[in-house]
Write a protein that holds these residues in place. Sequence first.
Motif, mmCIF file in Angstrom:
data_model
loop_
_atom_site.group_PDB
_atom_site.id
_atom_site.type_symbol
_atom_site.label_atom_id
_atom_site.label_comp_id
_atom_site.label_asym_id
_atom_site.label_seq_id
_atom_site.Cartn_x
_atom_site.Cartn_y
_atom_site.Cartn_z
ATOM 1 N N PRO A 49 -4.520 -1.831 6.635
ATOM 2 C CA PRO A 49 -4.313 -1.459 5.141
ATOM 3 C C PRO A 49 -5.345 -0.928 4.177
ATOM 4 O O PRO A 49 -5.197 0.228 3.661
ATOM 5 C CB PRO A 49 -3.532 -2.915 4.529
ATOM 6 N N THR A 50 -6.604 -1.887 4.557
ATOM 7 C CA THR A 50 -7.996 -1.425 3.717
ATOM 8 C C THR A 50 -8.499 -0.322 4.227
ATOM 9 O O THR A 50 -9.189 0.309 3.262
ATOM 10 C CB THR A 50 -8.907 -2.659 3.806
ATOM 11 N N GLU A 51 -8.183 0.353 5.563
ATOM 12 C CA GLU A 51 -8.686 1.547 5.831
ATOM 13 C C GLU A 51 -7.752 2.739 5.571
ATOM 14 O O GLU A 51 -8.079 3.982 5.472
ATOM 15 C CB GLU A 51 -9.048 1.365 7.316
ATOM 16 N N ASP A 52 -6.343 2.345 5.703
ATOM 17 C CA ASP A 52 -5.492 3.465 5.978
ATOM 18 C C ASP A 52 -4.547 3.840 4.755
ATOM 19 O O ASP A 52 -4.231 4.982 4.512
ATOM 20 C CB ASP A 52 -4.721 3.326 7.159
ATOM 21 N N ALA A 53 -4.636 3.117 3.941
ATOM 22 C CA ALA A 53 -3.679 3.019 2.620
ATOM 23 C C ALA A 53 -4.521 4.202 1.852
ATOM 24 O O ALA A 53 -5.455 4.242 1.681
ATOM 25 C CB ALA A 53 -3.554 2.031 1.933
ATOM 26 N N ILE A 54 -3.631 5.210 1.149
ATOM 27 C CA ILE A 54 -4.125 6.164 0.301
ATOM 28 C C ILE A 54 -4.392 5.395 -1.116
ATOM 29 O O ILE A 54 -5.030 6.087 -2.044
ATOM 30 C CB ILE A 54 -3.458 7.479 0.296
ATOM 31 N N PHE A 55 -3.679 4.300 -1.244
ATOM 32 C CA PHE A 55 -3.836 3.517 -2.308
ATOM 33 C C PHE A 55 -3.548 2.243 -2.206
ATOM 34 O O PHE A 55 -2.234 2.132 -1.714
ATOM 35 C CB PHE A 55 -2.985 4.097 -3.653
ATOM 36 N N LEU A 56 -4.031 1.065 -2.454
ATOM 37 C CA LEU A 56 -3.787 -0.152 -2.169
ATOM 38 C C LEU A 56 -3.715 -0.934 -3.430
ATOM 39 O O LEU A 56 -4.590 -0.998 -4.375
ATOM 40 C CB LEU A 56 -4.969 -0.884 -1.031
ATOM 41 N N GLU A 57 -2.536 -1.903 -3.551
ATOM 42 C CA GLU A 57 -2.400 -2.811 -4.325
ATOM 43 C C GLU A 57 -3.776 -3.764 -4.702
ATOM 44 O O GLU A 57 -4.023 -4.448 -3.705
ATOM 45 C CB GLU A 57 -1.106 -3.582 -4.277
ATOM 46 N N GLY A 63 0.799 -1.336 -0.090
ATOM 47 C CA GLY A 63 0.037 0.065 -0.074
ATOM 48 C C GLY A 63 0.907 1.201 -0.019
ATOM 49 O O GLY A 63 2.080 1.059 0.319
ATOM 50 N N ILE A 64 0.221 2.455 -0.436
ATOM 51 C CA ILE A 64 0.905 3.733 -0.341
ATOM 52 C C ILE A 64 0.155 4.509 0.992
ATOM 53 O O ILE A 64 -1.207 4.293 0.922
ATOM 54 C CB ILE A 64 0.657 4.594 -1.721
ATOM 55 N N TYR A 65 0.909 4.899 1.808
ATOM 56 C CA TYR A 65 0.565 5.429 2.859
ATOM 57 C C TYR A 65 1.209 6.844 3.140
ATOM 58 O O TYR A 65 2.334 7.270 2.503
ATOM 59 C CB TYR A 65 0.891 4.833 4.081
ATOM 60 N N SER A 66 0.295 8.084 3.693
ATOM 61 C CA SER A 66 0.943 9.154 3.927
ATOM 62 C C SER A 66 0.185 9.856 5.238
ATOM 63 O O SER A 66 -0.991 9.556 5.496
ATOM 64 C CB SER A 66 0.381 10.060 2.819
ATOM 65 N N ASN A 67 1.150 10.595 5.754
ATOM 66 C CA ASN A 67 0.492 11.309 6.967
ATOM 67 C C ASN A 67 0.070 12.942 6.515
ATOM 68 O O ASN A 67 -0.500 13.616 7.221
ATOM 69 C CB ASN A 67 1.636 11.676 8.070
ATOM 70 N N LYS A 68 0.403 13.181 5.285
ATOM 71 C CA LYS A 68 0.260 14.589 4.733
ATOM 72 C C LYS A 68 -1.091 14.476 3.803
ATOM 73 O O LYS A 68 -1.676 15.625 3.652
ATOM 74 C CB LYS A 68 1.320 14.979 3.985
ATOM 75 N N ILE A 69 -1.240 13.642 3.153
ATOM 76 C CA ILE A 69 -2.384 13.583 2.244
ATOM 77 C C ILE A 69 -3.342 12.600 2.235
ATOM 78 O O ILE A 69 -3.224 11.678 2.929
ATOM 79 C CB ILE A 69 -1.724 13.822 0.638
ATOM 80 N N LYS A 70 -4.566 12.393 1.726
ATOM 81 C CA LYS A 70 -5.595 11.747 1.764
ATOM 82 C C LYS A 70 -5.550 10.931 0.302
ATOM 83 O O LYS A 70 -6.543 9.904 0.298
ATOM 84 C CB LYS A 70 -6.979 11.959 2.136
ATOM 85 N N ASP A 71 -5.060 11.296 -0.718
ATOM 86 C CA ASP A 71 -5.294 10.721 -2.057
ATOM 87 C C ASP A 71 -4.353 10.864 -2.587
ATOM 88 O O ASP A 71 -3.521 11.845 -2.916
ATOM 89 C CB ASP A 71 -6.667 11.386 -2.727
ATOM 90 N N VAL A 72 -3.538 9.898 -3.731
ATOM 91 C CA VAL A 72 -2.480 10.137 -4.442
ATOM 92 C C VAL A 72 -2.508 11.137 -5.332
ATOM 93 O O VAL A 72 -1.536 11.718 -5.736
ATOM 94 C CB VAL A 72 -2.244 8.795 -5.198
ATOM 95 N N LYS A 73 -3.603 11.539 -5.790
ATOM 96 C CA LYS A 73 -4.192 12.714 -6.685
ATOM 97 C C LYS A 73 -3.516 14.155 -5.873
ATOM 98 O O LYS A 73 -3.088 15.162 -6.710
ATOM 99 C CB LYS A 73 -5.330 12.869 -7.275
ATOM 100 N N GLU A 74 -3.112 14.102 -4.763
ATOM 101 C CA GLU A 74 -2.912 15.259 -4.017
ATOM 102 C C GLU A 74 -1.233 15.596 -3.785
ATOM 103 O O GLU A 74 -0.742 16.569 -3.409
ATOM 104 C CB GLU A 74 -3.196 15.223 -2.503
ATOM 105 N N LEU A 75 -0.577 14.342 -4.476
ATOM 106 C CA LEU A 75 0.853 14.593 -4.426
ATOM 107 C C LEU A 75 1.235 15.750 -5.443
ATOM 108 O O LEU A 75 0.879 15.891 -6.503
ATOM 109 C CB LEU A 75 1.560 13.394 -4.792
ATOM 110 N N LYS A 76 2.298 16.645 -5.063
ATOM 111 C CA LYS A 76 2.663 17.591 -5.888
ATOM 112 C C LYS A 76 4.112 17.347 -6.208
ATOM 113 O O LYS A 76 4.658 16.766 -6.067
ATOM 114 C CB LYS A 76 2.827 18.800 -4.730
ATOM 115 N N GLU A 77 4.259 18.385 -7.137
ATOM 116 C CA GLU A 77 5.608 18.458 -7.811
ATOM 117 C C GLU A 77 6.995 18.238 -7.037
ATOM 118 O O GLU A 77 6.918 18.956 -5.664
ATOM 119 C CB GLU A 77 5.703 19.690 -8.675
ATOM 120 N N GLY A 78 7.578 17.306 -7.281
ATOM 121 C CA GLY A 78 8.872 17.076 -6.519
ATOM 122 C C GLY A 78 8.555 16.349 -4.889
ATOM 123 O O GLY A 78 9.561 16.419 -4.093
ATOM 124 N N ALA A 79 7.330 15.825 -4.949
ATOM 125 C CA ALA A 79 7.028 14.995 -3.734
ATOM 126 C C ALA A 79 7.887 13.975 -3.364
ATOM 127 O O ALA A 79 8.386 13.381 -4.285
ATOM 128 C CB ALA A 79 5.730 14.549 -3.705
#
Length: 275
Positions: free
Chosen positions: A210-218, A114-130
């Motif tokens: 994982p099913t609840e906290d990952a912002i994107f799950l394989e 899974g992809i996890y983050s403390n800063k965003i809720k969706d992978v679409k929120e990732l910014k330039e140079g993240a």
Amino acid sequence: MKKWSISFLIIAILGFVVGCGNKKEESAEKVEKVKIGVVGENNEVWDYVKEQLKEENIEIELVKFTDYTQPNAALAEGEIDLNSFQHQIFLDNYNKDHDTDLVSIADTQIASLGIYSNKIKDVKELKEGAKIAIPNDLTNGGRALLLLQTAGLIKLDKTAAQTPTVKDITENKLNLKIEELDAAQTARALPDVDASLINSGMAVDAGFVPTEDAIFLEPIDETSKPYINIIVANGKDKDKEVFKKIIKAYQSDGTAKLIEEISKGSSTPAWTQDK
């Protein structure tokens, strides 16, 4: 005559006591001890299997390791009898690099990366140079890059197949900064990166569902087969009868239900997939 009768009675009693003692010793001798290497602290499934195997006089000792480099080395050296923490691609790569003969003897479960983050809720929120943390070993790192591609964040050279590296990134529109860390460190790196790719077991140990906290799950589908977790033995020992009993106990309906319950759907019993 009475003296003889008493003597015979005493001899019979002594014989019975000695016989019982011998039976107890024989029973104790029949207990088979098996050391199984695992990674992480959360091993509820194996704890359940341990209890089931006690009825068959099989005593399981779980030997806990903190990272993915140790259990195969311990198995190859004969310090443990089996291990259960890896998928086939990881095992194949280890055998190739270390000239070992470790073999898969059974499937256990498929656990989503899974992809996890403390800063965003969706992978679409990732910014330039993240900053993105991924595991640094070839197989889990490759799997992480493939998941970033599935999430639409990068594109990879198709010729890299299941084991791409950062050098195989052909498109990176956001100019993501990929940081390669030991798999055991990707969860701890969360405060310092924008997102981190964490193996399911490590994520659970870190307190995530994982099913609840990952912002994107394989996704678990036909492409997941190379990542089925397995039980591994030394090649010379793979046909031991005690191992067959362990496999039977693991691949049971009770274990399947437990896997689904404790993972909340993040892991799937692998041996049921073709049924």
